[in-house]
Design an enzyme around this catalytic site. Sequence first.
Site, PDB file in Angstrom:
ATOM      1  N   ASN A  92      74.026 -16.456 113.425  1.00 22.42           N
ATOM      2  CA  ASN A  92      73.011 -17.498 113.491  1.00 22.42           C
ATOM      3  C   ASN A  92      73.357 -18.631 112.517  1.00 22.42           C
ATOM      4  O   ASN A  92      74.529 -18.828 112.193  1.00 22.42           O
ATOM      5  CB  ASN A  92      71.613 -16.923 113.246  1.00 22.42           C
ATOM      6  CG  ASN A  92      70.565 -17.562 114.119  1.00 22.42           C
ATOM      7  OD1 ASN A  92      70.366 -18.779 114.069  1.00 22.42           O
ATOM      8  ND2 ASN A  92      69.876 -16.772 114.924  1.00 22.42           N
ATOM      9  N   HIS A 119      77.152 -19.012 113.335  1.00 24.32           N
ATOM     10  CA  HIS A 119      77.899 -17.805 113.710  1.00 24.32           C
ATOM     11  C   HIS A 119      79.186 -17.612 112.906  1.00 24.32           C
ATOM     12  O   HIS A 119      80.240 -17.269 113.446  1.00 24.32           O
ATOM     13  CB  HIS A 119      78.199 -17.823 115.201  1.00 24.32           C
ATOM     14  CG  HIS A 119      76.978 -17.649 116.069  1.00 24.32           C
ATOM     15  ND1 HIS A 119      75.832 -17.025 115.622  1.00 24.32           N
ATOM     16  CD2 HIS A 119      76.736 -18.019 117.365  1.00 24.32           C
ATOM     17  CE1 HIS A 119      74.936 -17.012 116.596  1.00 24.32           C
ATOM     18  NE2 HIS A 119      75.445 -17.605 117.661  1.00 24.32           N
ATOM     19  N   HIS A 192      76.588 -10.626 120.827  1.00 24.47           N
ATOM     20  CA  HIS A 192      76.199 -11.832 121.553  1.00 24.47           C
ATOM     21  C   HIS A 192      76.498 -11.747 123.055  1.00 24.47           C
ATOM     22  O   HIS A 192      76.989 -12.699 123.655  1.00 24.47           O
ATOM     23  CB  HIS A 192      76.908 -13.044 120.946  1.00 24.47           C
ATOM     24  CG  HIS A 192      76.164 -14.333 121.079  1.00 24.47           C
ATOM     25  ND1 HIS A 192      76.021 -14.996 122.276  1.00 24.47           N
ATOM     26  CD2 HIS A 192      75.509 -15.080 120.160  1.00 24.47           C
ATOM     27  CE1 HIS A 192      75.334 -16.105 122.095  1.00 24.47           C
ATOM     28  NE2 HIS A 192      75.002 -16.181 120.816  1.00 24.47           N
ATOM     29  N   GLN A 296      66.960 -12.359 117.956  1.00 21.84           N
ATOM     30  CA  GLN A 296      67.106 -13.717 118.470  1.00 21.84           C
ATOM     31  C   GLN A 296      67.035 -13.660 119.997  1.00 21.84           C
ATOM     32  O   GLN A 296      67.877 -13.036 120.642  1.00 21.84           O
ATOM     33  CB  GLN A 296      68.426 -14.336 118.024  1.00 21.84           C
ATOM     34  CG  GLN A 296      68.556 -15.814 118.344  1.00 21.84           C
ATOM     35  CD  GLN A 296      67.773 -16.699 117.378  1.00 21.84           C
ATOM     36  OE1 GLN A 296      67.367 -16.238 116.300  1.00 21.84           O
ATOM     37  NE2 GLN A 296      67.569 -17.957 117.732  1.00 21.84           N
ATOM     38  N   GLU A 323      69.752 -10.751 120.540  1.00 19.49           N
ATOM     39  CA  GLU A 323      70.615 -10.488 119.395  1.00 19.49           C
ATOM     40  C   GLU A 323      69.798  -9.895 118.236  1.00 19.49           C
ATOM     41  O   GLU A 323      69.088 -10.623 117.537  1.00 19.49           O
ATOM     42  CB  GLU A 323      71.294 -11.770 118.943  1.00 19.49           C
ATOM     43  CG  GLU A 323      72.020 -12.520 120.042  1.00 19.49           C
ATOM     44  CD  GLU A 323      72.165 -13.998 119.732  1.00 19.49           C
ATOM     45  OE1 GLU A 323      72.784 -14.335 118.708  1.00 19.49           O
ATOM     46  OE2 GLU A 323      71.643 -14.817 120.525  1.00 19.49           O
TER      47      GLU A 323
END
Length: 358
Positions: A92, A119, A192, A296, A323
């Site tokens: 993130n 990321h 991801h 997420q 995520e």
Amino acid sequence: MNNKISLYWCLLFLLPLILNFSEANDEKVGDIYELKKGNFSVKLTNYGATVLSVVLPDKNGKLDDVVLGFESLKDYTNDSVYFGATIGRVANRIGRAEFTLNGNHYKLVANDHGKNTLHGGSKGFSDVLWTAKRHIEDSHITFTYDSRDGEEGFPGDLSVSVTYMFVGHDVLAIKMEAKALTKATPVNLAHHTYWNLRGHNSGDILSHKILIFGSNITPVNDELIPTGDIAPVKGTAYDFLEPREIGSRINELPDGYDINYIMDPSSSEHLRKAAVLHDSVSGRKMELWTNQPGLQFYTSNMLNDVKGKGGFVYKKYAAVCMETQGFPDSVNHPNFPSQILNPGDTYMHSMVYRFTAN
């Protein structure tokens, strides 16, 4: 004659360099591995410890690949959407691409809007070659990576491993571990994969129903950096405390879902249920458990005509990412759960996916 001789020796000298350059450009990106048990299979690569495909039966027994991805491994080296990747050192965003730890100020690679870190930086864990170990086709595979001190600006050497394993009938578990070796460092690893339970080439996921076990979110600014506040979802477009279609209120948001949910407390000592995703057409359902405090929820808002497997073109809302993670920008918000890993300590992130179809 002398000129011809000089040209000959020049070419003779340059030929190995030319061949080496060609070989370097043609160097294999990574290897492909498969986990397979019955009609449930997962293909992976050590490039980014990435999931390439997940093939499952639907309610009628028809097999489909339910994750988005590229046609060839080489395409993953130019990937800006993180298809199936392992994200780190910190998943993130980190606001302003900086943080202070133990009195030291660290400036990171700003690869998001030219201001923030996304990321793990411009070459995060999704863009490095991992080492494959302990591959048993009907059981598990482990990838390892050693991240050096100063990589993308992060402090300290870090030893990382990711294990993908079958733990039951149509159940996939992912275990991520990291050990700080020399300095304290933030660690927040994430997975991801882009999910479309109807099949990666079936269109959008707006009719998928989702249930998220999160009563609160961490609101963000216009750069998707958390403000530090915590907000309840009840009655808002972010309210998925009861199952409903992803697209039912998506138009109330400026650009789809891309937000961190705070997982509700659980009586379980180990894993808590994070979310349930269901597609009524295929009958496929995916249940997700985790030991992390955040999830997420991202509806692939930034996909824009990305050419994928079999030449299929992925568009906005073609998939959903779920995520599990620590909170975004935690290093700059003391009220968020800490992601700091001290030397000798071990970080562990577990997630379990159970698939059914009926």
